[in-house]
Structures are given as structure tokens and as C-alpha cells.
Scaffold this motif. Structure first.
Motif, PDB file in Angstrom:
ATOM      1  N   MET A 139      24.549   4.102  -7.554  1.00 34.11           N
ATOM      2  CA  MET A 139      24.442   3.537  -6.206  1.00 34.11           C
ATOM      3  C   MET A 139      23.351   4.230  -5.402  1.00 34.11           C
ATOM      4  SD  MET A 139      28.462   3.126  -5.179  1.00 34.11           S
ATOM      5  CE  MET A 139      29.662   2.480  -6.345  1.00 34.11           C
ATOM      6  N   SER A 140      22.706   3.465  -4.547  1.00 31.36           N
ATOM      7  CA  SER A 140      21.690   4.032  -3.654  1.00 31.36           C
ATOM      8  C   SER A 140      22.375   4.791  -2.518  1.00 31.36           C
ATOM      9  CB  SER A 140      20.835   2.906  -3.067  1.00 31.36           C
ATOM     10  OG  SER A 140      21.620   2.095  -2.193  1.00 31.36           O
ATOM     11  N   PRO A 141      21.659   5.694  -1.834  1.00 31.40           N
ATOM     12  CA  PRO A 141      22.254   6.422  -0.704  1.00 31.40           C
ATOM     13  C   PRO A 141      22.810   5.504   0.373  1.00 31.40           C
ATOM     14  CG  PRO A 141      20.190   7.441  -1.365  1.00 31.40           C
ATOM     15  CD  PRO A 141      20.303   6.178  -2.149  1.00 31.40           C
ATOM     16  N   THR A 142      22.156   4.362   0.608  1.00 31.50           N
ATOM     17  CA  THR A 142      22.644   3.430   1.628  1.00 31.50           C
ATOM     18  C   THR A 142      23.981   2.830   1.234  1.00 31.50           C
ATOM     19  OG1 THR A 142      20.361   2.871   2.229  1.00 31.50           O
ATOM     20  CG2 THR A 142      22.098   1.360   2.948  1.00 31.50           C
ATOM     21  N   VAL A 143      24.109   2.420  -0.027  1.00 35.40           N
ATOM     22  CA  VAL A 143      25.367   1.850  -0.509  1.00 35.40           C
ATOM     23  C   VAL A 143      26.474   2.898  -0.462  1.00 35.40           C
ATOM     24  CG1 VAL A 143      26.551   0.840  -2.507  1.00 35.40           C
ATOM     25  CG2 VAL A 143      24.208   0.156  -1.941  1.00 35.40           C
ATOM     26  N   LEU A 144      26.146   4.136  -0.831  1.00 38.51           N
ATOM     27  CA  LEU A 144      27.136   5.213  -0.776  1.00 38.51           C
ATOM     28  C   LEU A 144      27.596   5.466   0.654  1.00 38.51           C
ATOM     29  CD1 LEU A 144      25.863   7.899  -3.324  1.00 38.51           C
ATOM     30  CD2 LEU A 144      28.012   6.611  -3.419  1.00 38.51           C
ATOM     31  N   LEU A 145      26.677   5.392   1.595  1.00 38.53           N
ATOM     32  CA  LEU A 145      27.024   5.608   2.998  1.00 38.53           C
ATOM     33  C   LEU A 145      28.011   4.548   3.474  1.00 38.53           C
ATOM     34  CD1 LEU A 145      26.655   7.086   5.651  1.00 38.53           C
ATOM     35  CD2 LEU A 145      24.577   5.758   6.051  1.00 38.53           C
ATOM     36  N   VAL A 146      27.751   3.308   3.115  1.00 37.52           N
ATOM     37  CA  VAL A 146      28.681   2.227   3.475  1.00 37.52           C
ATOM     38  C   VAL A 146      30.020   2.435   2.777  1.00 37.52           C
ATOM     39  CG1 VAL A 146      29.100  -0.251   3.332  1.00 37.52           C
ATOM     40  CG2 VAL A 146      26.810   0.595   3.899  1.00 37.52           C
ATOM     41  N   LEU A 147      29.980   2.860   1.509  1.00 36.67           N
ATOM     42  CA  LEU A 147      31.209   3.121   0.756  1.00 36.67           C
ATOM     43  C   LEU A 147      32.047   4.203   1.429  1.00 36.67           C
ATOM     44  CD1 LEU A 147      32.860   2.685  -1.900  1.00 36.67           C
ATOM     45  CD2 LEU A 147      31.498   4.532  -2.886  1.00 36.67           C
ATOM     46  N   TYR A 148      31.405   5.321   1.814  1.00 36.50           N
ATOM     47  CA  TYR A 148      32.136   6.405   2.477  1.00 36.50           C
ATOM     48  C   TYR A 148      32.720   5.951   3.813  1.00 36.50           C
ATOM     49  CZ  TYR A 148      29.831   9.527  -0.884  1.00 36.50           C
ATOM     50  OH  TYR A 148      29.383  10.147  -2.030  1.00 36.50           O
ATOM     51  N   SER A 149      31.936   5.192   4.574  1.00 31.78           N
ATOM     52  CA  SER A 149      32.403   4.733   5.890  1.00 31.78           C
ATOM     53  C   SER A 149      33.630   3.831   5.745  1.00 31.78           C
ATOM     54  CB  SER A 149      31.280   3.981   6.612  1.00 31.78           C
ATOM     55  OG  SER A 149      30.142   4.808   6.778  1.00 31.78           O
ATOM     56  N   LEU A 150      33.559   2.889   4.811  1.00 30.77           N
ATOM     57  CA  LEU A 150      34.700   2.009   4.583  1.00 30.77           C
ATOM     58  C   LEU A 150      35.911   2.784   4.088  1.00 30.77           C
ATOM     59  CD1 LEU A 150      33.023  -1.106   2.899  1.00 30.77           C
ATOM     60  CD2 LEU A 150      34.193  -1.050   5.107  1.00 30.77           C
ATOM     61  N   HIS A 151      35.666   3.771   3.243  1.00 29.27           N
ATOM     62  CA  HIS A 151      36.762   4.573   2.693  1.00 29.27           C
ATOM     63  C   HIS A 151      37.521   5.280   3.815  1.00 29.27           C
ATOM     64  CE1 HIS A 151      38.165   7.581  -0.612  1.00 29.27           C
ATOM     65  NE2 HIS A 151      39.059   7.473   0.364  1.00 29.27           N
ATOM     66  N   ILE A 152      36.797   5.966   4.699  1.00 29.91           N
ATOM     67  CA  ILE A 152      37.450   6.701   5.780  1.00 29.91           C
ATOM     68  C   ILE A 152      38.258   5.766   6.665  1.00 29.91           C
ATOM     69  CG2 ILE A 152      37.043   8.084   7.845  1.00 29.91           C
ATOM     70  CD1 ILE A 152      36.658   9.637   5.269  1.00 29.91           C
ATOM     71  N   THR A 294      25.958  -1.767  17.002  1.00 34.63           N
ATOM     72  CA  THR A 294      26.952  -0.726  17.260  1.00 34.63           C
ATOM     73  C   THR A 294      27.445  -0.094  15.971  1.00 34.63           C
ATOM     74  OG1 THR A 294      27.692  -1.859  19.275  1.00 34.63           O
ATOM     75  CG2 THR A 294      29.189  -0.245  18.305  1.00 34.63           C
ATOM     76  N   VAL A 295      27.930  -0.929  15.045  1.00 27.24           N
ATOM     77  CA  VAL A 295      28.457  -0.405  13.790  1.00 27.24           C
ATOM     78  C   VAL A 295      27.349   0.248  12.976  1.00 27.24           C
ATOM     79  CG1 VAL A 295      29.617  -1.011  11.633  1.00 27.24           C
ATOM     80  CG2 VAL A 295      30.324  -2.096  13.775  1.00 27.24           C
ATOM     81  N   GLY A 296      26.154  -0.328  13.002  1.00 30.22           N
ATOM     82  CA  GLY A 296      25.034   0.272  12.294  1.00 30.22           C
ATOM     83  C   GLY A 296      24.696   1.651  12.821  1.00 30.22           C
ATOM     84  N   PHE A 297      24.718   1.810  14.150  1.00 32.94           N
ATOM     85  CA  PHE A 297      24.432   3.123  14.746  1.00 32.94           C
ATOM     86  C   PHE A 297      25.491   4.144  14.338  1.00 32.94           C
ATOM     87  CE2 PHE A 297      24.791   6.203  18.230  1.00 32.94           C
ATOM     88  CZ  PHE A 297      23.488   6.687  18.272  1.00 32.94           C
ATOM     89  N   VAL A 298      26.766   3.739  14.350  1.00 34.34           N
ATOM     90  CA  VAL A 298      27.838   4.650  13.964  1.00 34.34           C
ATOM     91  C   VAL A 298      27.686   5.068  12.506  1.00 34.34           C
ATOM     92  CG1 VAL A 298      30.333   4.875  13.646  1.00 34.34           C
ATOM     93  CG2 VAL A 298      29.449   3.736  15.686  1.00 34.34           C
ATOM     94  N   VAL A 299      27.398   4.119  11.632  1.00 33.60           N
ATOM     95  CA  VAL A 299      27.277   4.416  10.200  1.00 33.60           C
ATOM     96  C   VAL A 299      26.058   5.295   9.924  1.00 33.60           C
ATOM     97  CG1 VAL A 299      26.860   3.401   7.922  1.00 33.60           C
ATOM     98  CG2 VAL A 299      28.532   2.361   9.473  1.00 33.60           C
ATOM     99  N   LEU A 300      24.922   4.964  10.541  1.00 34.30           N
ATOM    100  CA  LEU A 300      23.700   5.745  10.290  1.00 34.30           C
ATOM    101  C   LEU A 300      23.814   7.171  10.799  1.00 34.30           C
ATOM    102  CD1 LEU A 300      20.923   3.078  11.051  1.00 34.30           C
ATOM    103  CD2 LEU A 300      21.596   4.008   8.826  1.00 34.30           C
ATOM    104  N   THR A 301      24.328   7.352  12.010  1.00 36.85           N
ATOM    105  CA  THR A 301      24.510   8.712  12.522  1.00 36.85           C
ATOM    106  C   THR A 301      25.589   9.447  11.733  1.00 36.85           C
ATOM    107  OG1 THR A 301      26.008   7.815  14.215  1.00 36.85           O
ATOM    108  CG2 THR A 301      23.719   8.213  14.856  1.00 36.85           C
ATOM    109  N   GLY A 302      26.581   8.689  11.210  1.00 36.69           N
ATOM    110  CA  GLY A 302      27.582   9.314  10.349  1.00 36.69           C
ATOM    111  C   GLY A 302      26.972   9.836   9.062  1.00 36.69           C
ATOM    112  N   GLY A 303      26.045   9.057   8.489  1.00 31.85           N
ATOM    113  CA  GLY A 303      25.356   9.517   7.292  1.00 31.85           C
ATOM    114  C   GLY A 303      24.478  10.722   7.550  1.00 31.85           C
ATOM    115  N   TRP A 304      23.984  10.843   8.758  1.00 31.00           N
ATOM    116  CA  TRP A 304      23.124  11.972   9.124  1.00 31.00           C
ATOM    117  C   TRP A 304      23.935  13.228   9.407  1.00 31.00           C
ATOM    118  CZ3 TRP A 304      21.158  12.582  14.744  1.00 31.00           C
ATOM    119  CH2 TRP A 304      20.397  13.759  14.859  1.00 31.00           C
TER     120      TRP A 304
END
Length: 345
Positions: A139-152, A294-304
């Protein structure tokens, strides 16, 4: 698993005894500093209890319920404020409302609730996410970020929703949901204040936001006081999240999580100030676009800032491993009971 369950039971026995003590003193000591001093030993104990369990799920949930929510609730109760005031009519209700992220629903609106099958879909998606970890390396880092966000998000909701239903039936009252479909948030104010982890803002508002804004309002204008109140609230949330992450990972805090909440505090306050300007009020944005932003900002800053410490410690993978372990444990127990019943008949 059996040893960990026994440790968890012991922790909650200590918690129940401690809250019983708080129920006793709250009816005999006047609200104020002396009641706070009598409650502080319990708060210290609640900070220690999550260390007695090693499972990520057990230690994390115990830390969230006791070290964070229960401590804030008891401190607020010391001054006759917060979700526990007025005091519940009996000890069992006090224990439930202190230990768990629940509060009475004042104005139930069943017509606004999503159908029951939506939860089944979330459960199916969560199961799929768990199996996707086997292909993590592809998986790419972007897909992993979405995976982690959905998991939490899904794990919290799947664990807390049945708890809410069980407590609602046991207590015989309507309880507010812990989440309100955060993926539908149209702004940061909407996400943090009305959709995500609703028990937390219900506690931080009287514990941090209101007193800070009131004190700041004596020497600042209303906009500055509001900004400082929002900033202080997110800062405290960040510091407490650092503590929760310590229970999860048992590693020293890095400050990344605090910075995540500081960034969101500043952005949420700035968003509120911008909405009060005439220019922004005239702008019209579709809900779909505002939700994506909104959700994109939360996910991107979460990945950071939010997820790096969890991924470095391997905590998210441990969550998935423990979920599979629990499923196997339940299957084994169910098969054992079924086999014994078959032999008896």
C-alpha cells in the motif's frame, strides 16, 4: 487472555470502590477545595490503574475511561459542575456515569438517527480493514493513512456503541451517542464540537473553555478571549492525549500529538473568527466540498502529527493482532460450550 481479563477485573473493582468513596464524601463535604482534596487521591489512583493491564485495548480504554474522563468528571463534581452534577440518585448510576463516556440525552430525536444497518456496514468495513493489514507492504502511504484513520474511528465506534446500548438498557434511560457520523462534518467546529468523541467536549467545555474564556474576558475583548479559550481547550486535550498515548505505547511523549491539537485549536478558532466576517458569510460552499476539505484536513494533519508515534511503536498493528486474538478466544470459548452442551444431550 485469561490473566489479562483477571487483571482488568481487579482494576475495575478498585475503580468501583473508589467511586463509592467519592459518592460518600460528595454527600458530606461541601463543594469546594476540601471536597477536591478528598477526591485527589482517587484521581492519582486512576492515573496508575491503566498500568496494571498490558493489552493495548484494555490499557487504552481504561486510561480513556478513568485517567481522563473519570478524573475530569470528579474534579468538576468537586465544585458542583460537569456531567455528574446534580449527583445521580444512586451509587450504580454514579459509577456508570463516572466510568463510561455516557450522558443523558435531553432531547431524543430518533428521526435524525441513521438506520441500524449502517452499524452493520461499519462492522463489515472494519473486518475488511483488519484483513487488509496482511497486504500493508503493497500500500502507498496515502492508502495507509486512510486505513489508519478508518481503523481508529471504526474501532472506537464499534466498541462504544454496544456499551452505550447495554448501559441504556441497564439504566433505563436514553443516552447520547459517543459519535455523530464525523465523516459528515462540514467544518472543524462541527467535527470537534458536535461529531467526534462527544463526551470529551462535554467535559472540556466546563473544565477548560468556560473558565479560561471568563478569566481572559476580564482583560481582553470577546474575540481574543474566545480564541484563548479554544486554544487552551485544544492544548489541554493534546496534553491528555500524550498521556493516553503513553499508556498505549509505554514510550516517552514526543509532543507530536500535542502539536496536532494545537494546530487544530488555532485553525478552529481562526475558522470561527472567519465565519463572523461579512465576506465569508456571503460565500456559499456545497456541503460535499466542505466535508471533503474538513475530513481531508483532519486526515492529512493526522498523518503528519497524530499517527507517526503510533506507527513507530507498532501500536496499530497490535490493535489488529489483539482483535484477531479476541475473535479466536471467543470462537474457542463458544466451541467449548457448544461441545459440552452436545455431550450432555
Amino acid at each position: 487472555m485469561e490473566e489479562e481479563l483477571m487483571s482488568l477485573i481487579k482494576v475495575w473493582v478498585y475503580a468501583t470502590i473508589s467511586i463509592s468513596y467519592c459518592y460518600y464524601i460528595s454527600t458530606r463535604i461541601k463543594a469546594g477545595v476540601f471536597r477536591l482534596l478528598s477526591v485527589l487521591p482517587v484521581c492519582v489512583l486512576f492515573l496508575v490503574l491503566p498500568l496494571f493491564v498490558s493489552s493495548v485495548h484494555f490499557s487504552g480504554s481504561t486510561a480513556f475511561f478513568l485517567a481522563w474522563l473519570a478524573n475530569f468528571k470528579l474534579i468538576l463534581l468537586s465544585f458542583d459542575q460537569g456531567p455528574l452534577f446534580p449527583l445521580p440518585p444512586n451509587l450504580s448510576r454514579l459509577i456508570c456515569f463516572t466510568c463510561f463516556p455516557i450522558k443523558l440525552q435531553q432531547n431524543p430525536k430518533p428521526q435524525n438517527q441513521l438506520p441500524k444497518w449502517v452499524f452493520a456496514i461499519k462492522l463489515a468495513i472494519f473486518g475488511l480493514l483488519l484483513y487488509m493489514y496482511a497486504y500493508k507492504q503493497y500500500m502507498s502511504p496515502t492508502v495507509l493513512l486512510v486505513l489508519y484513520s478508518l481503523h481508529i474511528y471504526l474501532e472506537y465506534e464499534i466498541l462504544l456503541a454496544p456499551l452505550k446500548v447495554l448501559l441504556s438498557i441497564s439504566l433505563g434511560c436514553d443516552l447520547e451517542p459517543q459519535f455523530n457520523e464525523p465523516y459528515l462534518a462540514t467544518s472543524l467546529q462541527d467535527f470537534w464540537g458536535r461529531r467526534w468523541n462527544l463526551m470529551v467536549p462535554a467535559i472540556l467545555r466546563p473544565a477548560v473553555y468556560v473558565p479560561v474564556r471568563r478569566m481572559a474576558g476580564r482583560k481582553m475583548n470577546s474575540d481574543q478571549a474566545l480564541f484563548l479559550g479554544v486554544f487552551a481547550t485544544f492544548l489541554v486535550s493534546g496534553v491528555v492525549h500524550e498521556l493516553i498515548f503513553f499508556y498505549f505505547t509505554r514510550e516517552s511523549p514526543t509532543g507530536e500529538v500535542t502539536l496536532f491539537f494545537v494546530v487544530h485549536g488555532v485553525c478552529t478558532a481562526a475558522e470561527g473568527a472567519a465565519k463572523r466576517t461579512s465576506l465569508v458569510r456571503r460565500l456559499k460552499m456545497s456541503q460535499m466540498v466542505s466535508r471533503l476539505l474538513t475530513v481531508g484536513f483532519v486526515v492529512l494533519t493526522g498523518g503528519w502529527l497524530f499517527f507517526p508515534q503510533l506507527t513507530r511503536s507498532g501500536m496499530i498493528e497490535r490493535l489488529a493482532d489483539e482483535a484477531f486474538l479476541f475473535i479466536d478466544f471467543v470462537k474457542h470459548k463458544f466451541f467449548y460450550l457448544w461441545r459440552n452442551k452436545s455431550l450432555q444431550t
